[in-house]
Design an enzyme around this catalytic site. Structure first.
Site, PDB file in Angstrom:
ATOM      1  N   GLN A 122      55.555  69.450  -0.870  1.00  0.00           N
ATOM      2  CA  GLN A 122      55.828  69.639   0.600  1.00  0.00           C
ATOM      3  C   GLN A 122      54.578  70.620   0.797  1.00  0.00           C
ATOM      4  O   GLN A 122      54.821  71.823   0.837  1.00  0.00           O
ATOM      5  CB  GLN A 122      57.197  69.915   0.659  1.00  0.00           C
ATOM      6  CG  GLN A 122      57.153  70.397   2.306  1.00  0.00           C
ATOM      7  CD  GLN A 122      56.932  69.460   3.237  1.00  0.00           C
ATOM      8  OE1 GLN A 122      57.159  68.137   3.050  1.00  0.00           O
ATOM      9  NE2 GLN A 122      56.435  69.900   4.227  1.00  0.00           N
ATOM     10  N   PRO A 127      64.010  69.180   1.013  1.00  0.00           N
ATOM     11  CA  PRO A 127      64.481  70.185   2.124  1.00  0.00           C
ATOM     12  C   PRO A 127      64.364  69.547   3.378  1.00  0.00           C
ATOM     13  O   PRO A 127      65.065  70.248   4.356  1.00  0.00           O
ATOM     14  CB  PRO A 127      63.559  71.585   1.716  1.00  0.00           C
ATOM     15  CG  PRO A 127      62.291  70.867   1.067  1.00  0.00           C
ATOM     16  CD  PRO A 127      62.754  69.563   0.445  1.00  0.00           C
ATOM     17  N   GLY A 145      64.068  66.424   6.533  1.00  0.00           N
ATOM     18  CA  GLY A 145      64.375  65.087   6.734  1.00  0.00           C
ATOM     19  C   GLY A 145      63.178  64.211   6.545  1.00  0.00           C
ATOM     20  O   GLY A 145      63.360  63.151   5.531  1.00  0.00           O
ATOM     21  N   MET A 178      58.430  64.042   6.034  1.00  0.00           N
ATOM     22  CA  MET A 178      57.179  64.464   6.356  1.00  0.00           C
ATOM     23  C   MET A 178      56.189  63.332   6.424  1.00  0.00           C
ATOM     24  O   MET A 178      56.184  62.449   5.588  1.00  0.00           O
ATOM     25  CB  MET A 178      56.949  65.288   5.025  1.00  0.00           C
ATOM     26  CG  MET A 178      55.449  66.044   4.883  1.00  0.00           C
ATOM     27  SD  MET A 178      55.467  67.231   6.269  1.00  0.00           S
ATOM     28  CE  MET A 178      53.621  66.974   6.458  1.00  0.00           C
ATOM     29  N   GLU A 179      55.490  63.549   7.318  1.00  0.00           N
ATOM     30  CA  GLU A 179      54.389  62.410   7.652  1.00  0.00           C
ATOM     31  C   GLU A 179      53.043  62.448   7.006  1.00  0.00           C
ATOM     32  O   GLU A 179      51.846  62.302   7.394  1.00  0.00           O
ATOM     33  CB  GLU A 179      54.030  62.712   9.219  1.00  0.00           C
ATOM     34  CG  GLU A 179      53.049  64.163   9.605  1.00  0.00           C
ATOM     35  CD  GLU A 179      53.999  65.304   9.776  1.00  0.00           C
ATOM     36  OE1 GLU A 179      55.212  65.310   9.326  1.00  0.00           O
ATOM     37  OE2 GLU A 179      53.481  66.194  10.420  1.00  0.00           O
ATOM     38  N   HIS A 209      59.872  58.859  14.104  1.00  0.00           N
ATOM     39  CA  HIS A 209      59.158  60.257  14.331  1.00  0.00           C
ATOM     40  C   HIS A 209      58.038  60.167  13.056  1.00  0.00           C
ATOM     41  O   HIS A 209      56.881  60.691  13.759  1.00  0.00           O
ATOM     42  CB  HIS A 209      60.411  61.152  13.919  1.00  0.00           C
ATOM     43  CG  HIS A 209      59.672  62.512  13.951  1.00  0.00           C
ATOM     44  ND1 HIS A 209      59.661  63.406  15.096  1.00  0.00           N
ATOM     45  CD2 HIS A 209      58.914  63.447  13.382  1.00  0.00           C
ATOM     46  CE1 HIS A 209      59.112  64.414  15.037  1.00  0.00           C
ATOM     47  NE2 HIS A 209      58.721  64.539  13.810  1.00  0.00           N
ATOM     48  N   GLU A 210      58.407  60.049  11.916  1.00  0.00           N
ATOM     49  CA  GLU A 210      57.170  60.363  11.016  1.00  0.00           C
ATOM     50  C   GLU A 210      56.019  59.337  11.216  1.00  0.00           C
ATOM     51  O   GLU A 210      54.861  59.723  11.104  1.00  0.00           O
ATOM     52  CB  GLU A 210      57.537  59.963   9.489  1.00  0.00           C
ATOM     53  CG  GLU A 210      58.789  61.015   9.078  1.00  0.00           C
ATOM     54  CD  GLU A 210      58.656  62.613   9.521  1.00  0.00           C
ATOM     55  OE1 GLU A 210      57.410  63.081   9.759  1.00  0.00           O
ATOM     56  OE2 GLU A 210      59.708  63.122   9.645  1.00  0.00           O
ATOM     57  N   HIS A 266      53.868  60.362  14.065  1.00  0.00           N
ATOM     58  CA  HIS A 266      52.632  61.490  13.701  1.00  0.00           C
ATOM     59  C   HIS A 266      51.400  60.807  13.143  1.00  0.00           C
ATOM     60  O   HIS A 266      50.422  61.555  13.063  1.00  0.00           O
ATOM     61  CB  HIS A 266      53.420  62.183  12.311  1.00  0.00           C
ATOM     62  CG  HIS A 266      54.114  63.376  12.885  1.00  0.00           C
ATOM     63  ND1 HIS A 266      53.679  64.431  13.699  1.00  0.00           N
ATOM     64  CD2 HIS A 266      55.624  63.804  12.424  1.00  0.00           C
ATOM     65  CE1 HIS A 266      54.719  65.194  13.449  1.00  0.00           C
ATOM     66  NE2 HIS A 266      55.688  64.977  12.869  1.00  0.00           N
ATOM     67  N   GLU A 322      54.667  68.479  17.151  1.00  0.00           N
ATOM     68  CA  GLU A 322      56.031  67.908  17.201  1.00  0.00           C
ATOM     69  C   GLU A 322      56.721  67.732  18.408  1.00  0.00           C
ATOM     70  O   GLU A 322      57.357  66.633  18.481  1.00  0.00           O
ATOM     71  CB  GLU A 322      56.900  69.204  16.402  1.00  0.00           C
ATOM     72  CG  GLU A 322      56.616  69.234  15.071  1.00  0.00           C
ATOM     73  CD  GLU A 322      56.731  68.162  14.100  1.00  0.00           C
ATOM     74  OE1 GLU A 322      57.242  67.392  14.447  1.00  0.00           O
ATOM     75  OE2 GLU A 322      55.975  68.270  12.932  1.00  0.00           O
ATOM     76  N   ASP A 349      56.409  79.136   9.015  1.00  0.00           N
ATOM     77  CA  ASP A 349      57.525  78.322   9.060  1.00  0.00           C
ATOM     78  C   ASP A 349      58.576  78.958  10.083  1.00  0.00           C
ATOM     79  O   ASP A 349      59.609  78.333  10.580  1.00  0.00           O
ATOM     80  CB  ASP A 349      58.278  78.046   7.731  1.00  0.00           C
ATOM     81  CG  ASP A 349      57.596  77.052   6.903  1.00  0.00           C
ATOM     82  OD1 ASP A 349      56.717  76.327   7.531  1.00  0.00           O
ATOM     83  OD2 ASP A 349      58.151  76.642   5.910  1.00  0.00           O
ATOM     84  N   TYR A 394      59.718  71.163  19.080  1.00  0.00           N
ATOM     85  CA  TYR A 394      60.131  69.742  19.235  1.00  0.00           C
ATOM     86  C   TYR A 394      60.843  69.529  20.808  1.00  0.00           C
ATOM     87  O   TYR A 394      60.260  68.487  21.309  1.00  0.00           O
ATOM     88  CB  TYR A 394      61.192  69.596  18.234  1.00  0.00           C
ATOM     89  CG  TYR A 394      60.696  69.579  16.782  1.00  0.00           C
ATOM     90  CD1 TYR A 394      60.571  68.266  16.012  1.00  0.00           C
ATOM     91  CD2 TYR A 394      60.652  70.725  16.220  1.00  0.00           C
ATOM     92  CE1 TYR A 394      60.293  68.459  14.810  1.00  0.00           C
ATOM     93  CE2 TYR A 394      59.980  70.607  14.796  1.00  0.00           C
ATOM     94  CZ  TYR A 394      59.911  69.392  14.124  1.00  0.00           C
ATOM     95  OH  TYR A 394      59.469  69.392  12.739  1.00  0.00           O
ATOM     96  N   LYS A 397      68.303  71.379   7.425  1.00  0.00           N
ATOM     97  CA  LYS A 397      69.354  71.143   8.550  1.00  0.00           C
ATOM     98  C   LYS A 397      70.512  71.141   8.399  1.00  0.00           C
ATOM     99  O   LYS A 397      71.330  71.211   9.490  1.00  0.00           O
ATOM    100  CB  LYS A 397      68.705  69.923   9.370  1.00  0.00           C
ATOM    101  CG  LYS A 397      69.217  69.366  10.380  1.00  0.00           C
ATOM    102  CD  LYS A 397      68.673  67.958  10.867  1.00  0.00           C
ATOM    103  CE  LYS A 397      69.782  67.266  11.361  1.00  0.00           C
ATOM    104  NZ  LYS A 397      69.184  66.166  11.934  1.00  0.00           N
TER     105      LYS A 397
HETATM  106  N1  BES Z   1      55.881  67.668   9.959  1.00  0.00           N
HETATM  107  C1  BES Z   1      57.448  67.724  10.117  1.00  0.00           C
HETATM  108  C2  BES Z   1      58.022  68.544   9.015  1.00  0.00           C
HETATM  109  C3  BES Z   1      57.536  70.063   8.864  1.00  0.00           C
HETATM  110  C4  BES Z   1      57.156  70.854   9.896  1.00  0.00           C
HETATM  111  C5  BES Z   1      57.658  70.332   7.812  1.00  0.00           C
HETATM  112  C6  BES Z   1      56.725  72.054   9.501  1.00  0.00           C
HETATM  113  C7  BES Z   1      57.037  71.798   7.344  1.00  0.00           C
HETATM  114  C8  BES Z   1      56.767  72.633   8.470  1.00  0.00           C
HETATM  115  C9  BES Z   1      58.309  66.392  10.354  1.00  0.00           C
HETATM  116  O1  BES Z   1      57.625  65.318  10.913  1.00  0.00           O
HETATM  117  C10 BES Z   1      59.416  66.610  10.871  1.00  0.00           C
HETATM  118  O2  BES Z   1      59.575  67.075  12.196  1.00  0.00           O
HETATM  119  N2  BES Z   1      60.633  66.341  10.225  1.00  0.00           N
HETATM  120  C11 BES Z   1      61.830  66.410  10.891  1.00  0.00           C
HETATM  121  C12 BES Z   1      62.267  65.117  11.201  1.00  0.00           C
HETATM  122  C13 BES Z   1      63.091  64.849  12.601  1.00  0.00           C
HETATM  123  C14 BES Z   1      62.400  65.892  13.760  1.00  0.00           C
HETATM  124  C15 BES Z   1      63.302  63.578  12.861  1.00  0.00           C
HETATM  125  C16 BES Z   1      62.925  66.818   9.755  1.00  0.00           C
HETATM  126  O3  BES Z   1      62.729  66.931   8.851  1.00  0.00           O
HETATM  127  O4  BES Z   1      64.100  67.296  10.154  1.00  0.00           O
HETATM  128 ZN    ZN Z   2      57.548  65.995  12.975  1.00  0.00          ZN
END
Ligand code: BES
Ligand code: ZN
Length: 652
Positions: A188, A315, A317, A319-320, A344-345, A348, A367, A424, A432, A607
């Site tokens: 990741q 960890p 939901g 990753m794109e 969502h992905e 991206h 986001e 982070d 978002y 989450k």
């Molecule tokens: N790119 C993000 C995940 C991310 C962001 C990982 C920043 C590490 C640092 C991914 O696209 C995302 O937003 N995932 C969400 C999905 C949801 C908003 C539909 C998640 O994992 O909860």
């Molecule tokens: Zn995202």
């Protein structure tokens, strides 16, 4: 497609109807109070405690990326050839990264790259070993690797191995996978973890293409964010190619006992064999989803779109990763009700992967745009009353995030200031939800047709490049606002981007389906038996609304009645389960605890974990329970999830 007027009336936009700004503020405050006082638990990836960090304001904002120590912007770093071996037994990646550089313009003498817990074995420039140095580690950022280069330098080869605290890597024992037969590894890299498995220029503003040769144990398959194999071979050696330039945070690798099933000619799903059929069923509509996205904002530029369902400890939901979205198995609900995460992905692939935030301070450009785009895809596929539910749940998350940070906190600005902090820390509902609501406001104010044209133009004109918040605002000004002062005044851009909280002109979604849910909950709370409630056609989102707005706790007979009617303690739907366990904990409904423990023991999605553990941490008895459960299960969680839970549960 609905015209701008229909959209306009589908959203409650008090500003444009009859109220003045003050009454709006009051309404907003009232709405905030109502929501805050209720029992819903917001999805909240991370709480920032550092509220002192003052945002510098528009005049002082810079486009400098403060989370990379590399100076690759002074030297062309166009291509990476990666040759690595994945040692599943010793949990180590080793090999060489060969960077093609072009130093003719700037004549850099000291090339600096990012590393984190890497052992550097040797560095050669154009085939000759050179003397390299590593700076002392900087917190969050790792150690800068210094390499002497000269004007004509073309190739920089770094041979290295990863360390035990590589933050990007999760090594799973067979027991921690779905099928429990083989080990598994996945990376990741977002936001700044690529440097813990590849020495690289690790900032979102630097893009490169790559080729990779990856050697893995023969019984396993390797996949990357690139052109991928669809089955194992006998050699255990896999070759990858990503011809389009991507930033380091989109470098990805997964190794495991993985099989493939196609969906249509350009989409498909990878998973462990025991998960594959379920995953294939769940993602039936993904081919259609890619077409829907293309109709909205132009061609999908990455070739194939596949998904990899990871073991439950993942960890996040989703990753794109380009060409290959990584996702959690917690969206495999059996009824396709959680596929908006895939939307969502997929989105991206335009917002983020094609047009990339220049720094993590501009994270809302990745986001917020993606959240907006996701909901447009879902509206197209499932109808407006469906996407309205997504908007409303997102709005509730936004309200909760503002409440947690404080209404005035600079961490609730769209433009973030993460200098000196872990990037982070910016991973909250603000980029978002505030981001997507800002875009929804622009859509409603300018008209959907105009806004869609603007967005398509934005993705095209910035394809394969990066953008800062300020560049976006300039682009908005010249390409959409174009001197229309009435439109400009309506938007109040500065309040959204460089101001805290929820601006008074924040749009709100239609409540068609949730109003019915609220009515059924009301009936239940005044004594109607759960079996008599009109819940037949409810989707996951309606159940979420039903549970989120329950009182803080319920008397045991009511919990028992709900469980008997709806079998919440047995649900396989992670979103519903999470809310139910929290309500059960607060109500002391112990019947649900074994199911909750089973959930905590396998699911690693932050989450879900954070709200459950933080609910427990509110009482003395709960603290003991949380510590015990966490110590038992933590090895199943990703290093990053462990980091945040350690802080929450043990204060370190
Ligand atoms: N790119 C993000 C995940 C991310 C962001 C990982 C920043 C590490 C640092 C991914 O696209 C995302 O937003 N995932 C969400 C999905 C949801 C908003 C539909 C998640 O994992 O909860
Ligand atoms: Zn995202």
């Amino acid at each position: 497609m609905a015209g701008p007027l229909t959209n306009f009336f589908g959203w409650l936009m008090p500003l444009f109807v009859i109220f003045n700004a003050d009454s709006i503020n009051m309404i907003k405050k009232f709405a905030v109070l109502l929501l805050v006082g209720s029992a819903f638990t917001a999805c909240q990836p991370k709480i920032i405690h550092n509220n002192e960090a003052a945002n510098p304001g528009p005049a002082a904002t810079t486009s400098k990326d403060v989370h990379t120590q590399c100076n690759a912007d002074s030297i062309g770093m166009k291509h990476l050839d990666l040759n690595i071996n994945v040692d599943m037994e010793h949990k180590r990646i080793s090999g060489c990264a060969l960077w093609t550089v072009d130093n003719t313009k700037n004549k850099l003498k000291d090339l600096k790259l990012d590393t984190y817990d890497l052992t550097i074995d040797s560095v050669a420039v154009d085939g000759k070993q050179v003397h390299f140095t590593l700076d002392t580690p900087v917190v969050h950022l790792g150690r800068a690797l210094h390499i002497p280069v000269s004007k004509g330098s073309r190739q920089v080869m770094i041979c290295y191995k990863t360390g035990e605290s590589a933050r990007a890597l999760q090594w799973l024992d067979p027991q921690q996978t779905h099928d429990k037969k083989h080990p598994f590894l996945y990376t990741q890299s977002e936001s700044i973890y690529a440097r813990s498995w590849i020495p690289c220029p690790d900032g979102p503003g630097i893009r490169f293409s790559y080729d990779a040769r990856v050697t893995v144990p023969k019984e396993l398959l390797a996949l990357m964010s690139a052109e991928n194999p669809q089955q194992k071979n006998d050699s255990g050696i896999y070759h990858f190619k990503m011809e389009l330039p991507v930033p380091a945070y989109l470098m990805a690798l997964a190794v495991g006992d993985i099989s493939f099933k196609s969906i249509d000619e350009r989409t498909g799903v990878y998973a462990e064999p025991g998960m594959l059929a379920k995953a294939r069923y769940e993602f039936e509509d993904v081919g259609k989803m890619v077409h829907t996205a293309e109709q909205l904002y132009g061609p999908y530029r990455w070739g194939r779109y596949d998904m990899l369902v990871l073991p439950p400890g993942f960890p996040i939901g989703g990753m794109e990763n380009p060409r290959l979205t990584f996702c959690t198995p917690t969206i495999i609900a059996g009824d396709r009700s959680l596929v908006s995460l895939i939307a969502h992905e997929l989105a991206h692939s335009w917002s983020g992967n094609l047009v990339t935030n220049a720094t993590w301070n501009d994270f809302w450009l990745n986001e917020g745009f993606t959240n907006y785009f996701e909901r447009r895809i879902m509206e197209q596929m499932m109808g407006k009353s469906y996407s309205d539910m997504l908007w409303e749940l997102g709005y509730q998350d936004y309200v909760q995030a503002v409440k947690d940070f404080g209404e005035k906190s600079p961490d609730t600005w769209l433009k973030l200031n993460l200098a000196g902090r872990d990037p982070d820390d910016g991973l909250t509902d603000i980029p978002y939800e505030k981001g997507s609501h800002f875009l929804k406001l622009i859509e409603l104010s300018a008209g959907r047709e105009k806004f869609d044209q603007f967005l398509s133009g934005y993705f095209n004109s910035h394809a394969f490049s990066t953008i800062t918040t300020e560049q976006f605002l300039n682009y908005l000004d010249s390409n959409l606002i174009k001197g229309d002062t009435a439109l400009k005044n309506k938007l109040r851009i500065n309040e959204w981007v460089y101001g805290p909280g929820i601006p008074a002109n924040c749009p709100m979604a239609g409540q068609e389906r949730f109003a019915k849910v609220d009515e059924e909950r009301r009936k239940f709370l005044v004594g109607t038996a759960p079996g008599e409630l009109a819940t037949k056609e409810w989707s996951t989102h309606e159940w979420m609304q039903f549970l989120r707005k329950m009182p803080d706790s319920l008397p045991l007979p009511q919990m028992t009645a709900l469980d008997k009617a709806f079998a919440f303690s047995k649900t396989g739907n992670s979103e519903i389960a999470d809310l139910w366990y929290i309500l059960s904990w607060k109500s002391g409904y112990e019947v649900a605890y074994p199911a909750m423990n089973a959930f905590l023991s396998s699911v690693g999605r932050r989450k879900f974990l954070e709200p459950i553990y933080s609910t427990m941490m509110k009482t003395e008895k709960g603290k003991i329970y949380a510590r015990e459960a966490y110590l038992k299960y933590k090895n199943n969680y990703h290093p990053l999830a462990q980091e945040s839970l350690n802080k929450m549960i043990f204060g370190k």
